[in-house]
Design a protein around this motif. Structure first.
Motif, PDB file in Angstrom:
ATOM      1  N   LEU A  96      39.236  39.801  57.715  1.00 18.54           N
ATOM      2  CA  LEU A  96      39.699  38.828  56.723  1.00 18.54           C
ATOM      3  C   LEU A  96      38.666  38.779  55.614  1.00 18.54           C
ATOM      4  O   LEU A  96      37.531  38.339  55.829  1.00 18.54           O
ATOM      5  CB  LEU A  96      39.873  37.456  57.369  1.00 18.54           C
ATOM      6  CG  LEU A  96      40.222  36.289  56.436  1.00 18.54           C
ATOM      7  CD1 LEU A  96      41.476  36.580  55.629  1.00 18.54           C
ATOM      8  CD2 LEU A  96      40.378  34.990  57.232  1.00 18.54           C
ATOM      9  N   ARG A  97      39.036  39.285  54.436  1.00 18.87           N
ATOM     10  CA  ARG A  97      38.109  39.366  53.311  1.00 18.87           C
ATOM     11  C   ARG A  97      38.735  38.761  52.054  1.00 18.87           C
ATOM     12  O   ARG A  97      39.778  39.224  51.584  1.00 18.87           O
ATOM     13  CB  ARG A  97      37.744  40.834  53.012  1.00 18.87           C
ATOM     14  CG  ARG A  97      36.929  41.512  54.091  1.00 18.87           C
ATOM     15  CD  ARG A  97      35.505  40.983  54.120  1.00 18.87           C
ATOM     16  NE  ARG A  97      34.697  41.750  55.072  1.00 18.87           N
ATOM     17  CZ  ARG A  97      34.595  41.481  56.363  1.00 18.87           C
ATOM     18  NH1 ARG A  97      35.289  40.468  56.875  1.00 18.87           N
ATOM     19  NH2 ARG A  97      33.836  42.203  57.144  1.00 18.87           N
ATOM     20  N   ARG A  98      38.090  37.750  51.518  1.00 22.65           N
ATOM     21  CA  ARG A  98      38.536  37.211  50.237  1.00 22.65           C
ATOM     22  C   ARG A  98      38.385  38.284  49.154  1.00 22.65           C
ATOM     23  O   ARG A  98      37.470  39.113  49.231  1.00 22.65           O
ATOM     24  CB  ARG A  98      37.704  35.988  49.868  1.00 22.65           C
ATOM     25  CG  ARG A  98      36.243  36.328  49.637  1.00 22.65           C
ATOM     26  CD  ARG A  98      35.397  35.106  49.312  1.00 22.65           C
ATOM     27  NE  ARG A  98      35.083  34.314  50.470  1.00 22.65           N
ATOM     28  CZ  ARG A  98      33.828  33.998  50.846  1.00 22.65           C
ATOM     29  NH1 ARG A  98      32.796  34.450  50.146  1.00 22.65           N
ATOM     30  NH2 ARG A  98      33.613  33.257  51.887  1.00 22.65           N
ATOM     31  N   PRO A  99      39.273  38.313  48.159  1.00 19.64           N
ATOM     32  CA  PRO A  99      39.149  39.319  47.090  1.00 19.64           C
ATOM     33  C   PRO A  99      37.826  39.178  46.338  1.00 19.64           C
ATOM     34  O   PRO A  99      37.281  38.072  46.212  1.00 19.64           O
ATOM     35  CB  PRO A  99      40.342  39.008  46.178  1.00 19.64           C
ATOM     36  CG  PRO A  99      41.321  38.293  47.056  1.00 19.64           C
ATOM     37  CD  PRO A  99      40.481  37.484  48.008  1.00 19.64           C
ATOM     38  N   GLY A 100      37.317  40.285  45.862  1.00 21.89           N
ATOM     39  CA  GLY A 100      36.088  40.261  45.081  1.00 21.89           C
ATOM     40  C   GLY A 100      36.335  39.723  43.682  1.00 21.89           C
ATOM     41  O   GLY A 100      37.466  39.562  43.236  1.00 21.89           O
ATOM     42  N   TRP A 101      35.243  39.419  42.987  1.00 20.34           N
ATOM     43  CA  TRP A 101      35.344  38.936  41.614  1.00 20.34           C
ATOM     44  C   TRP A 101      35.727  40.073  40.673  1.00 20.34           C
ATOM     45  O   TRP A 101      35.393  41.236  40.898  1.00 20.34           O
ATOM     46  CB  TRP A 101      34.019  38.345  41.162  1.00 20.34           C
ATOM     47  CG  TRP A 101      33.707  37.022  41.800  1.00 20.34           C
ATOM     48  CD1 TRP A 101      34.570  35.991  42.036  1.00 20.34           C
ATOM     49  CD2 TRP A 101      32.433  36.584  42.289  1.00 20.34           C
ATOM     50  NE1 TRP A 101      33.910  34.948  42.631  1.00 20.34           N
ATOM     51  CE2 TRP A 101      32.600  35.285  42.799  1.00 20.34           C
ATOM     52  CE3 TRP A 101      31.172  37.177  42.336  1.00 20.34           C
ATOM     53  CZ2 TRP A 101      31.552  34.549  43.349  1.00 20.34           C
ATOM     54  CZ3 TRP A 101      30.119  36.463  42.886  1.00 20.34           C
ATOM     55  CH2 TRP A 101      30.310  35.161  43.372  1.00 20.34           C
ATOM     56  N   VAL A 102      36.420  39.719  39.598  1.00 20.66           N
ATOM     57  CA  VAL A 102      36.840  40.688  38.585  1.00 20.66           C
ATOM     58  C   VAL A 102      36.270  40.241  37.244  1.00 20.66           C
ATOM     59  O   VAL A 102      36.451  39.078  36.854  1.00 20.66           O
ATOM     60  CB  VAL A 102      38.379  40.779  38.504  1.00 20.66           C
ATOM     61  CG1 VAL A 102      38.798  41.749  37.409  1.00 20.66           C
ATOM     62  CG2 VAL A 102      38.961  41.196  39.848  1.00 20.66           C
ATOM     63  N   PRO A 103      35.571  41.116  36.516  1.00 19.01           N
ATOM     64  CA  PRO A 103      35.009  40.703  35.222  1.00 19.01           C
ATOM     65  C   PRO A 103      36.097  40.368  34.214  1.00 19.01           C
ATOM     66  O   PRO A 103      37.175  40.955  34.222  1.00 19.01           O
ATOM     67  CB  PRO A 103      34.196  41.923  34.784  1.00 19.01           C
ATOM     68  CG  PRO A 103      34.792  43.073  35.547  1.00 19.01           C
ATOM     69  CD  PRO A 103      35.252  42.504  36.849  1.00 19.01           C
ATOM     70  N   ALA A 104      35.792  39.396  33.365  1.00 18.41           N
ATOM     71  CA  ALA A 104      36.715  38.962  32.314  1.00 18.41           C
ATOM     72  C   ALA A 104      36.144  39.365  30.958  1.00 18.41           C
ATOM     73  O   ALA A 104      34.990  39.808  30.843  1.00 18.41           O
ATOM     74  CB  ALA A 104      36.926  37.451  32.376  1.00 18.41           C
ATOM     75  N   ALA A 105      36.955  39.227  29.936  1.00 21.24           N
ATOM     76  CA  ALA A 105      36.511  39.562  28.581  1.00 21.24           C
ATOM     77  C   ALA A 105      35.283  38.728  28.228  1.00 21.24           C
ATOM     78  O   ALA A 105      35.260  37.513  28.418  1.00 21.24           O
ATOM     79  CB  ALA A 105      37.644  39.286  27.589  1.00 21.24           C
ATOM     80  N   GLY A 106      34.256  39.390  27.728  1.00 26.04           N
ATOM     81  CA  GLY A 106      33.026  38.706  27.359  1.00 26.04           C
ATOM     82  C   GLY A 106      31.946  38.760  28.411  1.00 26.04           C
ATOM     83  O   GLY A 106      30.792  38.431  28.138  1.00 26.04           O
ATOM     84  N   ASP A 107      32.297  39.182  29.644  1.00 27.53           N
ATOM     85  CA  ASP A 107      31.289  39.296  30.692  1.00 27.53           C
ATOM     86  C   ASP A 107      30.343  40.461  30.409  1.00 27.53           C
ATOM     87  O   ASP A 107      30.765  41.510  29.917  1.00 27.53           O
ATOM     88  CB  ASP A 107      31.952  39.521  32.051  1.00 27.53           C
ATOM     89  CG  ASP A 107      32.448  38.230  32.678  1.00 27.53           C
ATOM     90  OD1 ASP A 107      31.800  37.190  32.482  1.00 27.53           O
ATOM     91  OD2 ASP A 107      33.488  38.262  33.362  1.00 27.53           O
ATOM     92  N   ARG A 108      29.083  40.283  30.756  1.00 29.58           N
ATOM     93  CA  ARG A 108      28.071  41.331  30.627  1.00 29.58           C
ATOM     94  C   ARG A 108      27.557  41.644  32.031  1.00 29.58           C
ATOM     95  O   ARG A 108      26.490  41.212  32.415  1.00 29.58           O
ATOM     96  CB  ARG A 108      26.936  40.883  29.708  1.00 29.58           C
ATOM     97  CG  ARG A 108      27.376  40.522  28.296  1.00 29.58           C
ATOM     98  CD  ARG A 108      26.219  39.908  27.508  1.00 29.58           C
ATOM     99  NE  ARG A 108      25.089  40.812  27.409  1.00 29.58           N
ATOM    100  CZ  ARG A 108      23.857  40.421  27.034  1.00 29.58           C
ATOM    101  NH1 ARG A 108      23.624  39.149  26.761  1.00 29.58           N
ATOM    102  NH2 ARG A 108      22.881  41.315  26.969  1.00 29.58           N
ATOM    103  N   TRP A 109      28.376  42.361  32.792  1.00 37.17           N
ATOM    104  CA  TRP A 109      28.058  42.645  34.183  1.00 37.17           C
ATOM    105  C   TRP A 109      27.434  44.029  34.335  1.00 37.17           C
ATOM    106  O   TRP A 109      27.842  44.988  33.682  1.00 37.17           O
ATOM    107  CB  TRP A 109      29.314  42.592  35.042  1.00 37.17           C
ATOM    108  CG  TRP A 109      29.843  41.221  35.307  1.00 37.17           C
ATOM    109  CD1 TRP A 109      29.503  40.061  34.664  1.00 37.17           C
ATOM    110  CD2 TRP A 109      30.826  40.863  36.279  1.00 37.17           C
ATOM    111  NE1 TRP A 109      30.207  39.017  35.181  1.00 37.17           N
ATOM    112  CE2 TRP A 109      31.025  39.467  36.160  1.00 37.17           C
ATOM    113  CE3 TRP A 109      31.548  41.581  37.220  1.00 37.17           C
ATOM    114  CZ2 TRP A 109      31.930  38.778  36.971  1.00 37.17           C
ATOM    115  CZ3 TRP A 109      32.446  40.902  38.020  1.00 37.17           C
ATOM    116  CH2 TRP A 109      32.622  39.511  37.903  1.00 37.17           C
ATOM    117  N   LEU A 110      26.476  44.100  35.245  1.00 33.43           N
ATOM    118  CA  LEU A 110      25.896  45.371  35.661  1.00 33.43           C
ATOM    119  C   LEU A 110      26.087  45.474  37.162  1.00 33.43           C
ATOM    120  O   LEU A 110      25.511  44.694  37.924  1.00 33.43           O
ATOM    121  CB  LEU A 110      24.416  45.439  35.293  1.00 33.43           C
ATOM    122  CG  LEU A 110      23.655  46.692  35.752  1.00 33.43           C
ATOM    123  CD1 LEU A 110      24.257  47.944  35.135  1.00 33.43           C
ATOM    124  CD2 LEU A 110      22.180  46.580  35.407  1.00 33.43           C
TER     125      LEU A 110
END
Length: 244
Positions: A96-110
């Protein structure tokens, strides 16, 4: 039918409540790493099993019919132990795994594969780091000269960064609270694991608004061959499909 639920996550507690309310016997197993865990409904055990073999023996001794691995997405060792134990004990296993996060417009993810890679990525991103990767694994950042704000439910374990302020707190967190925290501590960069929890997601929105880069540690994969449910309701349906 007796279901063993591994983990004390929000999803694990919700699943235990659904099964208990539906008349299905469920035992929740908590690792015991949190001092005051939120206990689920139904039967509860606390502590380790002694590896995959110990877990398989417990499954057999307690007449468990199926196992649901609802541990934290980064609890890699217990997930692989569960997979091995399920094979040994000849019982079905569901993750049972909750979905991972998804970047949105404006995010600065590495996106990085590990805590060590996250530590390496901090060079040049800023001096003040908001570290929300939990109280374990801080050794990866111990040698860095940055200033860290470390947030965790319980006190962190050594070794940890020399220039660190510890904030003991438990979610859910509010967007206004996260905005204020980033501003008050003059945070330059956020480091987090992709836990996917809604309770801790407001920090990502606050970082986006403040144009703060976010170093995201990718979650490890589920063991090969293990089916995955993304909600407690899906896990209940899986259990119901196995009822006699």
């Amino acid at each position: 039918m007796h279901i063993l639920i591994l983990g004390g996550t929000t999803e694990a507690r919700a699943l235990a409540g659904l099964l208990h309310g539906g008349g299905v016997r469920a035992t929740s197993s908590l690792a015991g790493r949190v001092a005051s865990p939120r206990l689920p409904e139904g039967e509860v055990r606390i502590g380790g099993f002694g590896g995959a073999q110990g877990l398989a023996e417990w499954i057999g001794a307690h007449a468990v019919d199926a196992v649901i691995d609802a541990t934290h997405p980064f609890a890699e060792r217990i997930s692989f132990n569960a997979a091995g134990a399920a094979v040994t004990a000849h019982v079905p296993l569901l993750a049972l795994r909750r979905p991972g996060w998804v970047p949105a417009a404006g995010d600065r993810w590495l996106s990085v594969p590990s805590l060590a890679a996250a530590a390496d990525a901090l060079d040049g991103l800023g001096e003040r780091v908001f570290l929300t990767t939990g109280r374990m694994g801080l050794a990866a950042f111990a040698a860095l000269p940055h200033r860290f704000l470390v947030r965790s439910v319980d006190a962190p374990e050594a070794p940890m960064p020399a220039r660190a302020e510890v904030l003991l707190d438990r979610g859910p967190f509010t967007l206004d609270g996260e905005r204020e925290l980033l501003a008050r501590h003059r945070i330059d960069v956020l480091v987090t694991k992709d836990s996917g929890a809604a309770a801790t997601a407001p920090k990502l929105t606050a970082a986006r608004e403040a144009r703060i880069p976010v170093v995201v540690v990718r979650r490890p994969p589920v063991p090969d061959g293990v089916p995955v449910a993304t909600t407690p309701e899906e896990a209940v349906a899986w259990v119901r499909s196995r009822l006699p």
